[in-house]
Write a protein that holds these residues in place. Structure first.
Motif, PDB file in Angstrom:
ATOM      1  N   LEU B 149       1.230 -38.750-152.537  1.00  0.00           N
ATOM      2  CA  LEU B 149      -0.131 -39.257-152.680  1.00  0.00           C
ATOM      3  C   LEU B 149      -1.048 -38.096-153.056  1.00  0.00           C
ATOM      4  O   LEU B 149      -0.776 -36.947-152.706  1.00  0.00           O
ATOM      5  CB  LEU B 149      -0.637 -39.880-151.375  1.00  0.00           C
ATOM      6  N   ARG B 150      -2.135 -38.419-153.744  1.00  0.00           N
ATOM      7  CA  ARG B 150      -3.064 -37.372-154.138  1.00  0.00           C
ATOM      8  C   ARG B 150      -3.568 -36.618-152.907  1.00  0.00           C
ATOM      9  O   ARG B 150      -3.693 -37.185-151.811  1.00  0.00           O
ATOM     10  CB  ARG B 150      -4.212 -37.953-154.951  1.00  0.00           C
ATOM     11  N   ASP B 152      -6.489 -34.953-152.538  1.00  0.00           N
ATOM     12  CA  ASP B 152      -7.937 -34.828-152.321  1.00  0.00           C
ATOM     13  C   ASP B 152      -8.486 -35.997-151.515  1.00  0.00           C
ATOM     14  O   ASP B 152      -9.576 -36.496-151.772  1.00  0.00           O
ATOM     15  CB  ASP B 152      -8.662 -34.732-153.663  1.00  0.00           C
ATOM     16  N   ILE B 153      -7.707 -36.464-150.559  1.00  0.00           N
ATOM     17  CA  ILE B 153      -8.122 -37.634-149.779  1.00  0.00           C
ATOM     18  C   ILE B 153      -8.054 -37.304-148.295  1.00  0.00           C
ATOM     19  O   ILE B 153      -7.267 -36.484-147.859  1.00  0.00           O
ATOM     20  CB  ILE B 153      -7.199 -38.830-150.061  1.00  0.00           C
ATOM     21  N   ASP B 154      -8.909 -37.988-147.539  1.00  0.00           N
ATOM     22  CA  ASP B 154      -8.896 -37.871-146.086  1.00  0.00           C
ATOM     23  C   ASP B 154      -8.096 -39.068-145.550  1.00  0.00           C
ATOM     24  O   ASP B 154      -8.524 -40.209-145.680  1.00  0.00           O
ATOM     25  CB  ASP B 154     -10.349 -37.903-145.585  1.00  0.00           C
ATOM     26  N   ARG B 156      -7.725 -40.430-142.803  1.00  0.00           N
ATOM     27  CA  ARG B 156      -8.444 -41.331-141.893  1.00  0.00           C
ATOM     28  C   ARG B 156      -9.290 -42.338-142.679  1.00  0.00           C
ATOM     29  O   ARG B 156      -9.324 -43.529-142.379  1.00  0.00           O
ATOM     30  CB  ARG B 156      -9.361 -40.479-140.989  1.00  0.00           C
ATOM     31  N   ILE B 157      -9.965 -41.838-143.721  1.00  0.00           N
ATOM     32  CA  ILE B 157     -10.795 -42.720-144.555  1.00  0.00           C
ATOM     33  C   ILE B 157      -9.906 -43.661-145.362  1.00  0.00           C
ATOM     34  O   ILE B 157     -10.180 -44.859-145.484  1.00  0.00           O
ATOM     35  CB  ILE B 157     -11.677 -41.888-145.527  1.00  0.00           C
ATOM     36  N   VAL B 158      -8.835 -43.108-145.910  1.00  0.00           N
ATOM     37  CA  VAL B 158      -7.917 -43.935-146.711  1.00  0.00           C
ATOM     38  C   VAL B 158      -7.341 -45.071-145.874  1.00  0.00           C
ATOM     39  O   VAL B 158      -7.305 -46.221-146.306  1.00  0.00           O
ATOM     40  CB  VAL B 158      -6.764 -43.069-147.278  1.00  0.00           C
ATOM     41  N   ARG B 160      -8.641 -46.498-143.318  1.00  0.00           N
ATOM     42  CA  ARG B 160      -9.687 -47.497-143.078  1.00  0.00           C
ATOM     43  C   ARG B 160      -9.963 -48.345-144.315  1.00  0.00           C
ATOM     44  O   ARG B 160     -10.167 -49.551-144.216  1.00  0.00           O
ATOM     45  CB  ARG B 160     -10.978 -46.800-142.645  1.00  0.00           C
ATOM     46  N   LEU B 161     -10.001 -47.702-145.470  1.00  0.00           N
ATOM     47  CA  LEU B 161     -10.263 -48.451-146.707  1.00  0.00           C
ATOM     48  C   LEU B 161      -9.103 -49.416-146.990  1.00  0.00           C
ATOM     49  O   LEU B 161      -9.317 -50.571-147.370  1.00  0.00           O
ATOM     50  CB  LEU B 161     -10.481 -47.501-147.887  1.00  0.00           C
ATOM     51  N   GLY B 164      -9.299 -52.132-144.473  1.00  0.00           N
ATOM     52  CA  GLY B 164     -10.503 -52.903-144.751  1.00  0.00           C
ATOM     53  C   GLY B 164     -10.202 -53.935-145.839  1.00  0.00           C
ATOM     54  O   GLY B 164     -10.549 -55.109-145.735  1.00  0.00           O
TER      55      GLY B 164
END
Lengths: 209, 209
Positions: B149-150, B152-154, B156-158, B160-161, B164
């Motif tokens: 996976l890339r 440049d991602i967090d 925790r946010i990923v 949730r998204l 979601g």
């Protein structure tokens, strides 16, 4: 300034916008039905008649609050519609813009997302939301047809998944957290448009072929 | 069969699962607090004591209902954890599995997503949901660290998204619609992992480089 000053001598002065903010916070906390004008008056430290000076009814407060969220979202689409360029770039712009509206107007969008259509004001807000969704769906279709988005997708489902993701942000986002709106918008685009997975060389060859 | 038959002579027979289904539908429609055991008894055409034969309390019905959703989700993760292979493939499997649980157990997941932690049973369900989220987040991190996976991602946010987006499906999915669970899972993967946008040749060169 002087009007505010003189109001503040007695009690905190609220203009229409100030009353709206407090009301929306109360609607989100207790539910619209459970929040009477009496409850609002208590929270504001105002008499009910002072509230009626600004709003004809509780329904009108709700209408103004929902309009705040809807105008924000529609504004993004109007901007993007006006911009030239590929549909995929305009979609990128709309998704980022929607994240910004959500962050900037968090309590208003939260309220909008809870609307179930129990009153005329709510039904009219739902109709505007559906019209917004249809315009985004048309943009997804256009981006697919110009060859920018993969073609094995149903634009109706894609639009729902994209906004399901964006709208879910209201459930955990807290203003002043370490994620600002720009960063959050980048994350949404990373997930939704560019994809999280690094393409395998097979996939790249397939795309180049 | 004969037990069911004899029950049906008088009134519709409900086993524990049957009572659970009717109760969950009522909780989703009216809210958990607003649904009394009396309301449930009316809906089932049973006496309250007949319900108490199967469940010690309304709270126990809620507990069983939430467990139905949570066990389903945890089961997907246990399967995926057991499977060998790259973390990215296991994440793909978990996202697809979660969509299937959502479709198969739609009313139970809907109920779970509305839980706000007002009672001990609700708080315990929220804790299990958070533990599930943490395990998915760990999987996202692992997939990122293995280079799938890339970066440049967090995570925790990923996470949730992604959830979601998946959870938002409860708001519009209706069983028997034209989208079956497999197709819906493909759409989620298309949006979330592979991305909607066709890579530009610049991007492909960047990836190949």
């Amino acid at each position: 300034m002087s009007e505010n000053g003189s109001l503040r001598r007695g009690r905190p002065g609220y203009d229409q916008q100030g009353i709206l903010e407090v009301a929306v916070a109360a609607f989100n906390q207790f539910g619209y039905d459970a929040t009477s004008m009496g409850v609002l008056a208590d929270r504001l430290g105002l008499s009910k008649s002072a509230i009626y000076h600004h709003f004809a009814s509780k329904d009108e407060i709700l209408e103004r609050a929902l309009d705040e969220a809807l105008s924000g979202l529609e504004g993004v689409l109007d901007e993007a519609d006006a911009a030239r360029g590929r549909a995929a770039d305009r979609l990128d712009h709309v998704l980022r813009g929607a994240v910004h509206v959500l962050v900037d107007k968090l309590p208003y969008v939260t309220l909008l997302l809870r609307v179930r259509g129990n009153t005329e004001v709510e039904r009219s807000a739902l109709e505007r939301r559906r019209a917004f969704d249809r315009r985004v769906m048309a943009l997804v279709t256009e981006a697919r047809d110009e060859g920018s988005l993969r073609s094995d997708i149903d634009p109706r489902i894609v639009e729902r998944l994209l906004f399901g993701m964006i709208n879910s942000i209201v459930e955990w986002y807290r203003p002043g957290g370490k994620e600002d709106a720009d960063r959050l918008a980048d994350d949404v685009i990373a997930v939704a448009l560019d994809g999280l997975r690094m393409p395998t060389s097979n996939r790249i060859e397939e795309l180049l072929g």
